[in-house]
Scaffold this motif. Sequence first.
Motif, PDB file in Angstrom:
ATOM      1  N   ALA A   1      -2.615   6.624  -5.333  1.00 55.37           N
ATOM      2  CA  ALA A   1      -1.861   6.597  -3.988  1.00 55.37           C
ATOM      3  C   ALA A   1      -1.917   5.357  -2.521  1.00 55.37           C
ATOM      4  O   ALA A   1      -1.411   5.105  -2.439  1.00 55.37           O
ATOM      5  CB  ALA A   1      -1.884   8.095  -3.135  1.00 55.37           C
ATOM      6  N   GLU A   2      -3.235   5.473  -2.927  1.00 54.05           N
ATOM      7  CA  GLU A   2      -3.167   4.340  -1.700  1.00 54.05           C
ATOM      8  C   GLU A   2      -3.271   2.492  -2.391  1.00 54.05           C
ATOM      9  O   GLU A   2      -2.875   1.927  -1.234  1.00 54.05           O
ATOM     10  CB  GLU A   2      -5.051   4.479  -1.687  1.00 54.05           C
ATOM     11  CG  GLU A   2      -5.951   5.806  -0.881  1.00 54.05           C
ATOM     12  CD  GLU A   2      -7.150   5.585  -0.171  1.00 54.05           C
ATOM     13  OE1 GLU A   2      -7.820   5.809   0.469  1.00 54.05           O
ATOM     14  OE2 GLU A   2      -7.857   5.371  -1.129  1.00 54.05           O
ATOM     15  N   GLN A   3      -3.747   2.670  -3.977  1.00 58.06           N
ATOM     16  CA  GLN A   3      -3.132   1.422  -4.407  1.00 58.06           C
ATOM     17  C   GLN A   3      -1.589   0.599  -4.078  1.00 58.06           C
ATOM     18  O   GLN A   3      -1.292  -0.223  -3.576  1.00 58.06           O
ATOM     19  CB  GLN A   3      -3.658   1.404  -5.895  1.00 58.06           C
ATOM     20  CG  GLN A   3      -4.413   1.172  -5.589  1.00 58.06           C
ATOM     21  CD  GLN A   3      -5.397   1.168  -7.429  1.00 58.06           C
ATOM     22  OE1 GLN A   3      -5.108   0.813  -8.349  1.00 58.06           O
ATOM     23  NE2 GLN A   3      -6.603   2.388  -8.004  1.00 58.06           N
ATOM     24  N   GLN A   4      -1.165   2.107  -4.293  1.00 58.00           N
ATOM     25  CA  GLN A   4       0.096   1.815  -4.243  1.00 58.00           C
ATOM     26  C   GLN A   4       1.149   1.592  -3.029  1.00 58.00           C
ATOM     27  O   GLN A   4       2.117   0.496  -2.633  1.00 58.00           O
ATOM     28  CB  GLN A   4       0.778   3.004  -4.149  1.00 58.00           C
ATOM     29  CG  GLN A   4       2.597   2.704  -4.779  1.00 58.00           C
ATOM     30  CD  GLN A   4       3.590   4.128  -5.288  1.00 58.00           C
ATOM     31  OE1 GLN A   4       3.073   5.213  -5.310  1.00 58.00           O
ATOM     32  NE2 GLN A   4       4.740   4.097  -5.970  1.00 58.00           N
ATOM     33  N   GLU A   5       0.249   2.275  -1.770  1.00 55.03           N
ATOM     34  CA  GLU A   5       0.232   2.109  -0.420  1.00 55.03           C
ATOM     35  C   GLU A   5       0.231   0.526   0.262  1.00 55.03           C
ATOM     36  O   GLU A   5       0.969   0.002   0.569  1.00 55.03           O
ATOM     37  CB  GLU A   5      -0.773   3.354   0.930  1.00 55.03           C
ATOM     38  CG  GLU A   5       0.048   2.660   1.851  1.00 55.03           C
ATOM     39  CD  GLU A   5      -0.764   3.618   2.684  1.00 55.03           C
ATOM     40  OE1 GLU A   5      -0.731   3.208   3.957  1.00 55.03           O
ATOM     41  OE2 GLU A   5      -1.275   5.133   2.357  1.00 55.03           O
ATOM     42  N   LEU A   6      -1.109   0.255  -0.331  1.00 55.80           N
ATOM     43  CA  LEU A   6      -1.162  -1.666   0.004  1.00 55.80           C
ATOM     44  C   LEU A   6      -0.827  -1.983  -0.341  1.00 55.80           C
ATOM     45  O   LEU A   6      -0.464  -3.159  -0.121  1.00 55.80           O
ATOM     46  CB  LEU A   6      -2.708  -1.913  -0.871  1.00 55.80           C
ATOM     47  CG  LEU A   6      -3.999  -0.980   0.377  1.00 55.80           C
ATOM     48  CD1 LEU A   6      -5.434  -0.998  -0.826  1.00 55.80           C
ATOM     49  CD2 LEU A   6      -4.121  -1.447   1.519  1.00 55.80           C
ATOM     50  N   GLN A   7      -0.172  -2.114  -1.840  1.00 55.45           N
ATOM     51  CA  GLN A   7       0.849  -3.093  -2.560  1.00 55.45           C
ATOM     52  C   GLN A   7       1.978  -3.113  -1.982  1.00 55.45           C
ATOM     53  O   GLN A   7       2.544  -3.738  -1.742  1.00 55.45           O
ATOM     54  CB  GLN A   7       1.237  -1.997  -4.530  1.00 55.45           C
ATOM     55  CG  GLN A   7      -0.046  -2.743  -4.922  1.00 55.45           C
ATOM     56  CD  GLN A   7      -0.797  -3.791  -4.987  1.00 55.45           C
ATOM     57  OE1 GLN A   7       0.314  -5.108  -4.546  1.00 55.45           O
ATOM     58  NE2 GLN A   7      -1.702  -4.226  -6.049  1.00 55.45           N
ATOM     59  N   HIS A   8       3.113  -1.536  -1.609  1.00 55.34           N
ATOM     60  CA  HIS A   8       3.534  -1.852  -0.646  1.00 55.34           C
ATOM     61  C   HIS A   8       3.649  -2.217   0.571  1.00 55.34           C
ATOM     62  O   HIS A   8       5.126  -3.194   1.076  1.00 55.34           O
ATOM     63  CB  HIS A   8       4.469  -0.772  -0.612  1.00 55.34           C
ATOM     64  CG  HIS A   8       5.339   0.040  -1.558  1.00 55.34           C
ATOM     65  ND1 HIS A   8       6.058  -0.194  -2.314  1.00 55.34           N
ATOM     66  CD2 HIS A   8       4.278   1.823  -2.423  1.00 55.34           C
ATOM     67  CE1 HIS A   8       6.847   0.610  -3.138  1.00 55.34           C
ATOM     68  NE2 HIS A   8       5.847   1.304  -3.582  1.00 55.34           N
ATOM     69  N   TYR A   9       3.016  -2.583   1.207  1.00 57.73           N
ATOM     70  CA  TYR A   9       2.666  -3.039   2.903  1.00 57.73           C
ATOM     71  C   TYR A   9       2.004  -4.539   2.438  1.00 57.73           C
ATOM     72  O   TYR A   9       3.172  -5.327   3.180  1.00 57.73           O
ATOM     73  CB  TYR A   9       0.570  -2.491   3.005  1.00 57.73           C
ATOM     74  CG  TYR A   9       0.525  -3.507   4.504  1.00 57.73           C
ATOM     75  CD1 TYR A   9       0.639  -2.923   5.884  1.00 57.73           C
ATOM     76  CD2 TYR A   9      -0.884  -4.532   4.397  1.00 57.73           C
ATOM     77  CE1 TYR A   9       0.203  -3.266   6.398  1.00 57.73           C
ATOM     78  CE2 TYR A   9      -0.943  -4.522   5.682  1.00 57.73           C
ATOM     79  CZ  TYR A   9      -0.303  -4.538   7.036  1.00 57.73           C
ATOM     80  OH  TYR A   9      -1.152  -4.610   8.121  1.00 57.73           O
TER      81      TYR A   9
ATOM     82  N   THR B   1      -4.507   4.179   7.065  1.00 57.76           N
ATOM     83  CA  THR B   1      -3.333   4.497   8.234  1.00 57.76           C
ATOM     84  C   THR B   1      -3.837   3.646   9.133  1.00 57.76           C
ATOM     85  O   THR B   1      -3.015   2.539   9.835  1.00 57.76           O
ATOM     86  CB  THR B   1      -2.940   5.102   7.943  1.00 57.76           C
ATOM     87  OG1 THR B   1      -2.328   5.901   6.236  1.00 57.76           O
ATOM     88  CG2 THR B   1      -1.436   5.287   9.021  1.00 57.76           C
TER      89      THR B   1
END
Length: 156
Positions: free
Chosen positions: A13-21, A74
């Motif tokens: 989930a953190e990897q995905q959040e970073l990619q979207h960021y 975050t």
Amino acid sequence: MGRQRQFFRLSAAEQQELQHYLLLPGLLRRQTNRAHTLLDWHAGLSAAESAEHLAMTEGRVYALRRAYQRQGLTAYLNTQPGGGAPTKLTPAVEAALLALLSRRSADAPRRWTLRQLAAYLVAQGHTKSICPVTVGKALHRLQQLLPTAAAGLRAA
């Protein structure tokens, strides 16, 4: 003796959040560096390798890693820049220095001091005030980018 390598894993989930960021429009370089620091750490890169990859110092990479550990993902990504005065080294000031580097006028001194360059930039209306040290930093950066053009202008 160097620092011990710290092993680090991001959750999916953190990897995905970073990619979207990283896909967000208008991110500043410091914001993308924060995200890439974590992705590099997750990929197993050392702080030195990450620093070289991101054009930062190794100490800065360690500082960003510590900030992430203190703040969580975050808060880490949404941290506002620290205090201090905004830089007077604007693109307009750098452009004026670059223009000065590329032309040699008859009335210009053969060798400029940083103080003379700062006074010139103020007199020409490129900035209200600027420190000679800041001019030196800009000149150094421009000399690295354009060594042939910068050969004509050397601060004494």
